[in-house]
Motif scaffolding. Sequence first.
Motif, PDB file in Angstrom:
ATOM      1  N   THR A   1     -23.483  -0.619  37.348  1.00 31.89           N
ATOM      2  CA  THR A   1     -24.941  -0.509  37.267  1.00 31.89           C
ATOM      3  C   THR A   1     -25.298   0.672  36.359  1.00 31.89           C
ATOM      4  N   ASP A   2     -26.559   0.748  35.951  1.00 32.49           N
ATOM      5  CA  ASP A   2     -26.980   1.825  35.049  1.00 32.49           C
ATOM      6  C   ASP A   2     -26.774   3.212  35.656  1.00 32.49           C
ATOM      7  N   ASP A   3     -27.065   3.333  36.936  1.00 29.57           N
ATOM      8  CA  ASP A   3     -26.975   4.652  37.585  1.00 29.57           C
ATOM      9  C   ASP A   3     -25.739   4.753  38.479  1.00 29.57           C
ATOM     10  N   THR A   4     -24.667   4.127  38.030  1.00 33.16           N
ATOM     11  CA  THR A   4     -23.418   4.088  38.794  1.00 33.16           C
ATOM     12  C   THR A   4     -22.801   5.478  38.944  1.00 33.16           C
ATOM     13  N   LEU A   5     -21.944   5.603  39.948  1.00 35.85           N
ATOM     14  CA  LEU A   5     -21.068   6.769  40.042  1.00 35.85           C
ATOM     15  C   LEU A   5     -19.641   6.250  39.896  1.00 35.85           C
ATOM     16  N   TYR A   6     -18.954   6.718  38.863  1.00 31.89           N
ATOM     17  CA  TYR A   6     -17.579   6.268  38.632  1.00 31.89           C
ATOM     18  C   TYR A   6     -16.674   7.482  38.521  1.00 31.89           C
ATOM     19  N   GLN A   7     -15.660   7.553  39.363  1.00 36.97           N
ATOM     20  CA  GLN A   7     -14.755   8.687  39.285  1.00 36.97           C
ATOM     21  C   GLN A   7     -13.308   8.278  39.558  1.00 36.97           C
ATOM     22  N   VAL A   8     -12.407   9.058  38.974  1.00 36.76           N
ATOM     23  CA  VAL A   8     -10.975   8.952  39.258  1.00 36.76           C
ATOM     24  C   VAL A   8     -10.582  10.284  39.858  1.00 36.76           C
ATOM     25  N   ILE A   9     -10.152  10.287  41.106  1.00 37.65           N
ATOM     26  CA  ILE A   9      -9.978  11.548  41.839  1.00 37.65           C
ATOM     27  C   ILE A   9      -8.720  11.489  42.705  1.00 37.65           C
ATOM     28  N   SER A  10      -8.085  12.624  42.905  1.00 39.30           N
ATOM     29  CA  SER A  10      -6.883  12.662  43.737  1.00 39.30           C
ATOM     30  C   SER A  10      -7.260  12.493  45.200  1.00 39.30           C
ATOM     31  N   ARG A  11      -6.341  11.956  45.978  1.00 39.68           N
ATOM     32  CA  ARG A  11      -6.576  11.798  47.406  1.00 39.68           C
ATOM     33  C   ARG A  11      -6.825  13.157  48.060  1.00 39.68           C
ATOM     34  N   GLU A  12      -6.071  14.133  47.610  1.00 33.80           N
ATOM     35  CA  GLU A  12      -6.180  15.490  48.153  1.00 33.80           C
ATOM     36  C   GLU A  12      -7.609  16.020  48.018  1.00 33.80           C
ATOM     37  N   ASN A  13      -8.151  15.935  46.794  1.00 33.80           N
ATOM     38  CA  ASN A  13      -9.520  16.426  46.567  1.00 33.80           C
ATOM     39  C   ASN A  13     -10.551  15.550  47.274  1.00 33.80           C
ATOM     40  N   HIS A  14     -10.335  14.256  47.252  1.00 33.26           N
ATOM     41  CA  HIS A  14     -11.278  13.350  47.892  1.00 33.26           C
ATOM     42  C   HIS A  14     -11.381  13.626  49.383  1.00 33.26           C
ATOM     43  N   ASP A  15     -10.219  13.773  50.025  1.00 40.29           N
ATOM     44  CA  ASP A  15     -10.205  13.985  51.478  1.00 40.29           C
ATOM     45  C   ASP A  15     -10.802  15.340  51.853  1.00 40.29           C
ATOM     46  N   ALA A  16     -10.689  16.306  50.929  1.00 43.11           N
ATOM     47  CA  ALA A  16     -11.234  17.637  51.196  1.00 43.11           C
ATOM     48  C   ALA A  16     -12.713  17.739  50.809  1.00 43.11           C
ATOM     49  N   GLY A  17     -13.279  16.623  50.314  1.00 40.78           N
ATOM     50  CA  GLY A  17     -14.689  16.627  49.942  1.00 40.78           C
ATOM     51  C   GLY A  17     -14.973  17.383  48.654  1.00 40.78           C
ATOM     52  N   LEU A  18     -13.929  17.626  47.855  1.00 41.01           N
ATOM     53  CA  LEU A  18     -14.101  18.341  46.596  1.00 41.01           C
ATOM     54  C   LEU A  18     -14.576  17.391  45.499  1.00 41.01           C
ATOM     55  N   ARG A  19     -15.159  17.972  44.459  1.00 40.37           N
ATOM     56  CA  ARG A  19     -15.708  17.173  43.387  1.00 40.37           C
ATOM     57  C   ARG A  19     -14.795  17.123  42.161  1.00 40.37           C
ATOM     58  N   HIS A  20     -13.807  18.021  42.109  1.00 44.34           N
ATOM     59  CA  HIS A  20     -12.975  18.110  40.916  1.00 44.34           C
ATOM     60  C   HIS A  20     -12.199  16.806  40.706  1.00 44.34           C
ATOM     61  N   ALA A  21     -12.457  16.175  39.557  1.00 42.16           N
ATOM     62  CA  ALA A  21     -11.854  14.878  39.279  1.00 42.16           C
ATOM     63  C   ALA A  21     -11.564  14.740  37.787  1.00 42.16           C
ATOM     64  N   PRO A  22     -10.421  14.173  37.424  1.00 42.59           N
ATOM     65  CA  PRO A  22     -10.094  13.975  36.003  1.00 42.59           C
ATOM     66  C   PRO A  22     -11.141  13.148  35.256  1.00 42.59           C
ATOM     67  N   ILE A  23     -11.745  12.196  35.943  1.00 41.63           N
ATOM     68  CA  ILE A  23     -12.850  11.431  35.342  1.00 41.63           C
ATOM     69  C   ILE A  23     -14.002  11.443  36.332  1.00 41.63           C
ATOM     70  N   TYR A  24     -15.173  11.864  35.851  1.00 40.23           N
ATOM     71  CA  TYR A  24     -16.380  11.840  36.681  1.00 40.23           C
ATOM     72  C   TYR A  24     -17.564  11.422  35.818  1.00 40.23           C
ATOM     73  N   CYS A  25     -18.104  10.241  36.081  1.00 37.98           N
ATOM     74  CA  CYS A  25     -19.251   9.725  35.321  1.00 37.98           C
ATOM     75  C   CYS A  25     -20.355   9.379  36.311  1.00 37.98           C
ATOM     76  N   SER A  26     -21.550   9.959  36.086  1.00 40.10           N
ATOM     77  CA  SER A  26     -22.654   9.718  37.019  1.00 40.10           C
ATOM     78  C   SER A  26     -23.657   8.691  36.474  1.00 40.10           C
ATOM     79  N   SER A  27     -23.261   7.964  35.441  1.00 41.64           N
ATOM     80  CA  SER A  27     -24.097   6.877  34.921  1.00 41.64           C
ATOM     81  C   SER A  27     -23.237   5.969  34.039  1.00 41.64           C
ATOM     82  N   ARG A  28     -23.786   4.789  33.809  1.00 41.69           N
ATOM     83  CA  ARG A  28     -23.119   3.831  32.919  1.00 41.69           C
ATOM     84  C   ARG A  28     -23.031   4.407  31.499  1.00 41.69           C
ATOM     85  N   ALA A  29     -24.056   5.160  31.099  1.00 39.67           N
ATOM     86  CA  ALA A  29     -24.062   5.755  29.756  1.00 39.67           C
ATOM     87  C   ALA A  29     -22.911   6.756  29.595  1.00 39.67           C
TER      88      ALA A  29
END
Lengths: 165, 165, 165
Positions: C42-70
């Motif tokens: 979608t236009d306002d999608t959230l797309y990220q590639v993130i480690s399980r470690e960071n995800h489970d800890a609620g961290l935002r640091h991710a090798p890929i983080y896109c907060s929109s389709r653009a």
Amino acid sequence: MGTLASTATPAIADRAALRDFYEDYAACLDAEDFAAFPDFFTDDTLYQVISRENHDAGLRHAPIYCSSRAMIVDRLMALKEAALYQPRSLRHFISGVRITGEEGAELHAQANFLIVESLLEQDPQVLMVGRYLDRIVRTTEGLRFAERSCVYDNYRIRTTLVIPV
Amino acid sequence: MGTLASTATPAIADRAALRDFYEDYAACLDAEDFAAFPDFFTDDTLYQVISRENHDAGLRHAPIYCSSRAMIVDRLMALKEAALYQPRSLRHFISGVRITGEEGAELHAQANFLIVESLLEQDPQVLMVGRYLDRIVRTTEGLRFAERSCVYDNYRIRTTLVIPV
Amino acid sequence: MGTLASTATPAIADRAALRDFYEDYAACLDAEDFAAFPDFFTDDTLYQVISRENHDAGLRHAPIYCSSRAMIVDRLMALKEAALYQPRSLRHFISGVRITGEEGAELHAQANFLIVESLLEQDPQVLMVGRYLDRIVRTTEGLRFAERSCVYDNYRIRTTLVIPV
């Protein structure tokens, strides 16, 4: 192509339902949701994890052998107490879900499984590969395993393996 | 969500039928049921196992190239005579089954394959990975491959590979 | 077994539609069809590639983080300019596609992914393994990701990884 599936629709729907059941089972293990795990089995289920070598030779020696749902619950309890010494992630990949026979209300089915393990400071690796050989019954709560044999191809398995497959 | 699939039901049913066909094929190979294997093909089928490099370059050089069902039967016969020197297990994992086009009664389709091999005294490993590129026809006996190209990504394959993919 | 799927048919059809959507997405990446890739979101999608470690800890640091389709389009543009230094093939294997919840028109879903990489002069290897955690909406053009988190189990990923998962 509107007629491709026409003659086989009920069988295809059954197989799709079965695939969903297999994948729910795998997701339960990947999530380490051991409280929900016994619900995939009937009370008098036979659940085992056995090498292909022993299975093909008709031997009974198996790293995991449970002849009832209660034994599975016990096994999981022991597992919880032993705890896991290191963080790890397991992911199941299921392919080739097939109905191989029917006997009254029972369904014989099989599938391939691949379990990939990720440990700290190591690259992911294949932990186990093999086949599920199953007898499945339909209950009022849904499908249940009356028998599940997890027959692994691995020549050996690391002795620390105590978890269900 | 009851309407999620509503507009696409025939296509989804076709794709499910195709997925079942692919998985039956894979199970046949995993079981080494070479007698049943030729039945997945039409009489004038084209069946090949070819590297991605050669396939993309339009080359014909392929470890396995059969231009008819009869050639597949011959190939399997030779394989049986050569026998296998060591016990091993192969497991296919199929993902991404997709219909990519239609031409009259023919269906163009593809899928990814992963073959995991287990040998004595070794841990399981990825033997081969790649794509199936297929033309499929509907016959009175069911779906059949009019063409199956097994395009593997591996840089090289061990020379002992003589089995179908 | 004609009644196996009877009580669950709509849910099974939804899950089959979802599985097809996941596999089309994976096929798009395997084919490196980056022009088509943003259309899964979608236009306002959230797309990220993130480690399980960071995800489970609620961290935002991710090798890929896109907060929109653009942002996804921009990311792919950069990727195209950086080019790939060596020929390689990636194959996705998706298993365990499951609907985990519904909120109005939104669907929560997940699946396991396994990506196998083949490089020149090397045997194929597991590049990445993990889970997709998704929010999906139905649009007039079909299903779209309102959110896709690719949570990988790998302890580390090679720093050259810049491509979508």
